[in-house]
Design a protein around this motif. Sequence first.
Motif, PDB file in Angstrom:
ATOM      1  N   UNK A   1       0.834  -1.206   0.000  1.00  0.00           N
ATOM      2  CA  UNK A   1       0.000   0.000   0.000  1.00  0.00           C
ATOM      3  C   UNK A   1       0.870   1.258   0.000  1.00  0.00           C
TER       4      UNK A   1
ATOM      5  N   UNK B   1      -6.708   4.942   5.533  1.00  0.00           N
ATOM      6  CA  UNK B   1      -7.949   4.232   5.822  1.00  0.00           C
ATOM      7  C   UNK B   1      -8.428   3.466   4.584  1.00  0.00           C
ATOM      8  N   UNK B   2      -9.515   2.699   4.738  1.00  0.00           N
ATOM      9  CA  UNK B   2      -9.924   1.772   3.680  1.00  0.00           C
ATOM     10  C   UNK B   2     -10.285   2.470   2.371  1.00  0.00           C
ATOM     11  N   UNK B   3     -10.882   3.658   2.470  1.00  0.00           N
ATOM     12  CA  UNK B   3     -11.275   4.362   1.247  1.00  0.00           C
ATOM     13  C   UNK B   3     -10.038   4.787   0.451  1.00  0.00           C
TER      14      UNK B   3
ATOM     15  N   UNK C   1      -7.153   3.299   0.538  1.00  0.00           N
ATOM     16  CA  UNK C   1      -6.515   2.086   0.013  1.00  0.00           C
ATOM     17  C   UNK C   1      -7.239   1.600  -1.249  1.00  0.00           C
TER      18      UNK C   1
ATOM     19  N   UNK D   1     -12.362  -4.498   3.935  1.00  0.00           N
ATOM     20  CA  UNK D   1     -10.976  -4.965   4.062  1.00  0.00           C
ATOM     21  C   UNK D   1     -10.744  -6.361   3.480  1.00  0.00           C
TER      22      UNK D   1
END
Lengths: 494, 219
Positions: A144, A163-165, A167, A186
């Motif tokens: 990442x 954060x996930x967004x 990524x 995730x």
Amino acid sequence: MSGASDRVPLPYLREAAVALRDTQQRRNLATATTTIRAKRAAVTAEMPDWEALRVAGAAIKAHTLANLGHYLERLEERVMAAGGHVHWARGAREANDLVRGLVRGTGAREVIKVKSMTTDEIGLNRALAEDGVRAIETDLAELIVQLAGEAPSHILVPAIHKNRAEIRTLFLRAFGIAPSDLSDDPAELAGAARRYLRERFLATGVAVSGANFAVAETGSVCVVESEGNGRMCTTLPHTLISVMGIEKVLPRWRDLEVFLQLLPRSSTAERMNPYTSFWTGVHDGDGPRAFHLVLLDNGRSRTLSDDVGRETLRCIRCSACLNVCPVYERVGGHAYGSVYPGPIGAILNPQLRDVERDEALPYASTLCGACFEVCPVAIDIPRILVELRHRTVERKRERSPLPYGSAEDAAMVGAAKVFARWSRYEAAQRLGRLGQGPFVRDGAIRSLPGPLAGWSAVRDLRALPRQTFREWWRARGAGGGATPGEHEGEARDG
Amino acid sequence: MAESARNAVLAAIERATHQVRDADPAAAHDALTRGYRQRGGASLPECLERLEERLEDYGVRVTRTTADGLPAAVAAWVAERGVQRWVVPPGVPEVWLSSVRGVEAIADDAGPRELDGADAVVTSCAVAVAETGSIVLDAGPGQGRRAATLVPDVHLCVVPASLVVELVPEAVAGLADAVTGGRPLTWISGPSATSDIELVRVAGVHGPRTLAVLLVEDA
């Protein structure tokens, strides 16, 4: 790595000021560190002998570092006897040149990598890129940050600041996936990375890893991990190159009974991490046909020369100290300007690198002591921070052209005189009240001129009140009668 | 040049440590205090229960069986998972697989791509640790080459109760011969996992996404 990670970091205080304004990062960090703190506390509390393990871990490491030359020679002998090759590197450049030469010898254009702080420390990916060799990070978090063109911000969770967004956006671009085919769940994100990397694991002939431990007695090298990318890299390619700091060696196989308990509970807060691999040289018909161990000094032997340095080198890179540090939680990892952030970075970098830039790092702490309490090898980080601050002061004094030492020394001497007599103290307060006028805004002083500018750049100071308590008390005794509250109100308005 | 780097590093270490190093490092190492638990006090049933609980904590399905019931348990698992091709390393006792029908067996020295095409792998183990929910493979009989337990997506591990210890130091002691003999070790505690995205634990990144354990109570 490319892009932003190549940028030379600003001094710590400037980086910290920038990081503190990144509210997204502060939210991510607060959530992550709070979660992992609670988990670590639970899995260490269930161990009735946790303190005994810490004591043993500290003692084994201290013993190893005192006898480091002996154990490194034994390790070298055992690895070679098992069919491996051992190389030594004094510094980053020498280590990079060694690895570049080994990779060139295989003709590979791509290498797969297991998360390794040591190879980040020496900037190996950049060095390989000079030969046109692409280093693919296979740890999810490292992938990442590599895709984002950034540097890791946490020892254990390098992408803790994402954060996930964020990524998902990176993966859509890098893997060429349609936005409708990937959510920010995730599990789905991890699945996309699995598909992307699986082909590389099966096809790539050369892997580069770090090492968590190596056993002098047997020549065994160990990688501790969660995802299985470590197993892939140390098993499938025909050539494996492991870069290890010289302080990672342990005397005997038996010593692992301590560290396999201390490390997972301190780092990922698990009873045991999913995968731990040990290999000894090369194994006929199983795993790589060529194994190279690169032993890296890069400031470690110099650090070894005093007790503060030897204590620092006990570190097993668990990152527990980061997760409990109130300073790390707010500024994040990048501000430290090194692959080793947090409390351990604040004591490790100034000793390993010996550069002026790192002089501010020992001040990146409140000395609260939480890091010492959680350290699995009982490194007394606060004590070492104070010692390193002392060294910084001494060095500044040597560099200063002033006869009485540094400007700070002069200020301290002056302050001591003022505080010694109440009459001088009160006179100073009256003077300060007159002098502060132009610098007070909303009841606080945020910047001061001249030699005080550096000091006030990172500190807000409450303005001196229009009337001090002692003045109020005297006025009250003389029949004055105003209440302190009224005066505080006045001061705020001023 | 390599030789000079070696000597330079060792000389620098010698300069840094000559006042603190031990005349006899082995004796000094023997004298280190080890106040932690070396031997557990739990009974075998307690150990099995803890192992089961800890493995389930990692998302591992544990099925208890007996030596007599094992062939049927293996066959039932294979049928339930719909396994068609699996890796069977040398040394897996034939009797374990005696009730399995119609599944193609792949040798454990197959290339990575062929291993990638297998649905599962079945192995034994060297030792299992109750306290941490760990299974250790030491390349001994029935445990396969390392790639064979890594590339397939599902790993079925048969754990005889006699190989279960309570604590990590007991397992480390039991593995000393394998390590000294130069064999590779893989410690497995649950399926492959990551917590890299917002610290949410996701099972299955690169290693097998499913780990299943058949615990043989009387073997």
